[in-house]
Write an enzyme that holds these catalytic residues in place. Structure first.
Site, PDB file in Angstrom:
ATOM      1  N   ASP A  76       0.834  -1.206   0.000  1.00 46.74           N
ATOM      2  CA  ASP A  76       0.000   0.000   0.000  1.00 46.74           C
ATOM      3  C   ASP A  76       0.868   1.256   0.000  1.00 46.74           C
ATOM      4  O   ASP A  76       2.101   1.181   0.101  1.00 46.74           O
ATOM      5  CB  ASP A  76      -0.918  -0.052   1.242  1.00 46.74           C
ATOM      6  CG  ASP A  76      -2.299   0.503   0.955  1.00 46.74           C
ATOM      7  OD1 ASP A  76      -2.444   1.290   0.014  1.00 46.74           O
ATOM      8  OD2 ASP A  76      -3.240   0.149   1.696  1.00 46.74           O
ATOM      9  N   ASP A  80     -10.612   2.919  -3.289  1.00 46.66           N
ATOM     10  CA  ASP A  80     -11.323   1.726  -2.798  1.00 46.66           C
ATOM     11  C   ASP A  80     -12.745   1.649  -3.354  1.00 46.66           C
ATOM     12  O   ASP A  80     -13.464   2.642  -3.400  1.00 46.66           O
ATOM     13  CB  ASP A  80     -11.427   1.772  -1.272  1.00 46.66           C
ATOM     14  CG  ASP A  80     -10.074   1.577  -0.626  1.00 46.66           C
ATOM     15  OD1 ASP A  80      -9.050   1.691  -1.320  1.00 46.66           O
ATOM     16  OD2 ASP A  80     -10.055   1.311   0.583  1.00 46.66           O
TER      17      ASP A  80
HETATM   18  C1  GAL Z   1      -6.258   1.165   1.503  1.00 47.42           C
HETATM   19  C2  GAL Z   1      -6.410   0.120   0.414  1.00 47.42           C
HETATM   20  C3  GAL Z   1      -7.438  -0.883   0.865  1.00 47.42           C
HETATM   21  C4  GAL Z   1      -7.006  -1.510   2.159  1.00 47.42           C
HETATM   22  C5  GAL Z   1      -6.761  -0.415   3.198  1.00 47.42           C
HETATM   23  C6  GAL Z   1      -6.166  -0.975   4.480  1.00 47.42           C
HETATM   24  O1  GAL Z   1      -5.258   2.070   1.149  1.00 47.42           O
HETATM   25  O2  GAL Z   1      -6.793   0.741  -0.769  1.00 47.42           O
HETATM   26  O3  GAL Z   1      -7.629  -1.868  -0.138  1.00 47.42           O
HETATM   27  O4  GAL Z   1      -5.830  -2.250   1.938  1.00 47.42           O
HETATM   28  O5  GAL Z   1      -5.866   0.550   2.707  1.00 47.42           O
HETATM   29  O6  GAL Z   1      -5.953   0.019   5.434  1.00 47.42           O
END
Ligand code: GAL
Length: 407
Positions: A154, A212
């Site tokens: 991430d 997301d």
């Molecule tokens: C976001 C990501 C999500 C999930 C989340 C966890 O940045 O896009 O899919 O992994 O973080 O905190």
């Protein structure tokens, strides 16, 4: 040329072609020659992900037909990290992962499945636990030692510019390449830096193209992307997908029905209809998207399971040509996607973007520029049909597989 000479000549040509087509892919590419399929803990379990949850999902996936259909990876998303020990080695939260990650990977492997994990290209992840920045090699070695098969990486708490993003992703990509274990590399910077242009060069096998996904058909809000907003953002990205590297339009909302805390935005979105989930799944299959289920597999109902294990849709998604579908026709509320498949075959998806019924009659020659005779199979019924014709309910779709040959 005599027949035998001609035959030998063509045989030689075929062998050369085969050798070249194999050589096009590196061993690294070969970790994801088709879009990865599996399950991810994020939207449903968030910070409640645990050893027991993963074991339960592995048991369910191995027993309910999903493994047999091709689902492989169980990915532990954010919130698993406990911290770094005095040797700088990452360790999992001891309460939720009491036996450690090696034990869990062994369990998952014992079921014939693979284990994925999550980290971040900064000192802290999105959820505020320890990330991998400056410890890329150590962490890649740790993951390899545990038996991890997939890493989602991430980009929270990291600098915005693309040069830094590329450098940080390439550092982890390089570390994974030399960690001694094949680990699929999933890049998650959400799209703002156009990762489809550089993620492969950083070692990525898949790269998120959007923010997301939320558990709603259309959010009408650019900050909270529903399935249609995400779908529309994939339209120009087809040239970047192919064996070894995939556009990733985020996790599957199928079956969540508003129960995911993140995807429902704490109850703000109530989920989609069964029809909308089946269109969502069909579209993601057409897009050659990674198929990562998010719902709680312990409570999956028969209809959702039938959808997620639909043989034809999965064959479309996993087709060896690795082409992402493109939109070939928009007419009133209808949108038609075409995905070339190996062996001069095609998948066609006709979907109704409107909230009311729509009749369709798609002509192969006139509308799709397909001139040869085809055998046409309609995917939901599994039956052969003679035309791409019918009526679609609100947000529903019809999918066809066209194979060369007489009707
Ligand atoms: C976001 C990501 C999500 C999930 C989340 C966890 O940045 O896009 O899919 O992994 O973080 O905190």
């Amino acid at each position: 040329m005599k027949i035998t000479t001609r035959f030998l000549f063509f045989l030689l040509l075929a062998c050369c072609q085969h050798a070249f087509s194999q050589a096009r892919y590196t061993a690294w590419d070969s970790l994801a020659l088709t879009p990865p399929m599996g399950w991810n803990s994020w939207n449903f379990f968030e910070a409640r992900v645990s050893e027991q949850v993963i074991k339960d999902m592995a048991d369910a996936m191995a027993a309910n037909g999903m493994k047999a259909a091709g689902y492989q990876y169980l990915v532990i998303d954010d919130h698993w990290v406990g911290g770094r020990d005095k040797h700088n080695q990452l360790y999992p939260d001891p309460e939720r992962f009491p036996h450690g990650m090696k034990y869990l990977a062994d369990y998952v492997h014992g079921k014939g499945l693979k284990l994925g994990i999550y980290s971040d290209a900064a000192p802290l992840t999105c959820g505020g636990v320890t990330g991998s920045y400056n410890f890329e090699e150590e962490d890649a070695r740790t993951f390899a030692g545990w038996g991890i098969d997939f890493l989602k990486y991430d980009y929270c708490n990291a600098p915005e510019d693309v040069t830094t993003a590329f450098a940080r992703y390439a550092r982890m990509g390089d570390a994974l390449k030399k960690c001694g274990r094949p680990i699929v590399y999933s890049i998650c910077e959400w799209g703002p830096r156009k990762p489809w242009l550089w993620a492969r060069a950083a070692g990525g096998h898949l790269w998120r193209t959007t923010w997301d996904s939320r558990d709603v058909w259309e959010s009408h809000n650019t900050n909270l992307t529903g399935m249609m907003e995400i779908f529309r953002q994939q339209e120009n990205l087809a040239p970047y997908a192919g064996p070894g590297g995939w556009n990733d339009p985020d996790l599957l909302m199928v079956g969540l029905y508003g129960k995911g805390s993140s995807s429902s935005v704490d109850g703000r979105f109530k989920g989609c209809t069964t029809t909308e989930y089946r269109t969502h799944f069909a579209l993601w299959c057409m897009l050659a998207a990674p198929l990562m289920v998010n719902m709680d597999l312990r409570t999956i109902d028969a209809e959702t399971l039938r959808l997620l294990t639909n043989k034809q849709l999965i064959a479309i998604n996993q087709d060896a040509l690795g082409k992402q579908a493109t939109t070939v026709l928009k007419r009133d509320s209808l949108q038609v996607l075409l995905k070339p498949l190996q062996g001069h075959a095609f998948a066609v998806c006709v979907f109704n973007t409107a909230a009311s019924n729509a009749a369709f009659d798609i002509q192969l020659k006139k509308d799709l520029d397909l001139w040869q005779p085809f055998r046409i199979q309609e995917v939901w019924s599994g039956k052969n049909v003679s035309a791409l014709k019918g009526t679609l309910a609100a947000h529903d779709c019809a999918v066809y597989i066209l194979e060369e040959g007489q009707k």
